[in-house]
Design an enzyme around this catalytic site. Sequence first.
Site, short mmCIF file in Angstrom:
data_model
loop_
_atom_site.label_atom_id
_atom_site.label_comp_id
_atom_site.label_asym_id
_atom_site.label_seq_id
_atom_site.Cartn_x
_atom_site.Cartn_y
_atom_site.Cartn_z
N ARG A 15 0.82 -1.23 0.00
CA ARG A 15 0.00 0.00 0.00
C ARG A 15 0.85 1.28 0.00
NH1 ARG A 15 -3.27 -3.45 -0.73
NH2 ARG A 15 -5.41 -3.54 0.07
N SER B 117 -10.77 -0.32 2.98
CA SER B 117 -10.06 -0.51 4.25
C SER B 117 -9.58 0.85 4.73
CB SER B 117 -8.81 -1.37 4.06
OG SER B 117 -9.14 -2.61 3.51
N GLU C 77 -5.04 4.34 5.96
CA GLU C 77 -4.66 4.14 4.56
C GLU C 77 -5.02 5.36 3.68
OE1 GLU C 77 -5.50 0.07 2.74
OE2 GLU C 77 -6.50 1.36 1.31
#
Length: 336
Positions: free
Chosen positions: A164, A237, A332
């Site tokens: 990520r 997420s 995130e």
Amino acid sequence: MQIQNSHDLSSSNTLQLRSQAERFVELYTPADLSTLLMNPDLKKLPWKILGGGSNLVLPSQIEGLVLKVSNLGRKLIHEDPDYWFVKAQAGEVWNDFVQWTLEEGYWGLENLSLIPGTVGAAPIQNIGAYGVEVKDTLWEVHALDLQTGEPRVFSNKECQFSYRDSYFKQEGAGRYLIWDVTFRLPKKNVLHLEYGDIRKEVERNNWPQDPRHVAQAVINIRQSKLPDPKVIGNAGSFFKNPIVSKELRDGLLSKHNDLVSFPYEDRYKLAAGWLIDRAGWKGKKLGPVGMYEKQALVLVNHGGATADDVWKLARQVSSDVHSQFGVEIEAEPIRW
Ligand code: EPU
């Protein structure tokens, strides 16, 4: 190219936060960027780049100029005995591009079906799902320098991908605008069925094991677990799965034998969803926001939330996870 004043972005971010941009413009060609750069009044404003708005927490007022990358197109640009080279423009909707590759018979992106956002945003956080990441097949990125408008090509290595994360989220943040992305898709495709319930879903339906059915399995699984951002605001997420030392993971495992963890290089990746769930946050609300009832990793907007509401909940959840498990979880989405 038209520059708008006071543009509403409330329906351009999947968390559905109410937000107004001071100035807004859509880019269709690299020349549009050069035109903006020749305007000294615009050049001195802070600039922000908007893709599909699926990984952003927007404030109610955005100062400066928001640039939406709206270039479209996708095609096979080259083929050799082993690979297809497929290029997509940054403004393409990611999932439309993935489904198009499958219809054309090019495989390799099927596990990344239904991820929200645009092609241009995909390399920034190295999107991933069901055992596959964008970095596995990304060949190169064509970007434009936001200071000069000059083109620059980034190889896969130069993108500095990790879980990520990429160069574009680190040293390169705010320096480049991703214009198009080329993927190198192997003709000898290896299906990834081992992650999550993919194999189960394919077998349950008696489908042949091929890329299009893997894509359908991923779509079914995602639709059963993740809220549709058109119905309930969310950014997928909200936290990354934390990567911890073997000692920390072993210590936690001795106290919680159902802890979900996976080896990651010489460390362990823990399921943040499990940690948040066990910290008691699954399905719980704080003001207009909450953690989703079917997947604790997804922060949802029940209506009328602001960025402050989102960060207040995020801080509370991560502080509870930290005090219970001694693990830091990191958000995130990008904060503007
Ligand atoms: N879990 C719980 N409770 C929950 C949620 C999860 O106990 O409320 C447990 C599950 O039982 C499972 C484990 O945690 O054993 C992991 O959950 P899951 O397989 O649903 O995946 P994830 O780790 O939560 C990651 C990605 C997703 C991606 C899925 C599938 C991150 C931060 N998230 O989620 O990506 O779709 O795997 O590959 O890496 C996104 O980034 O926006 C995203 C949706």
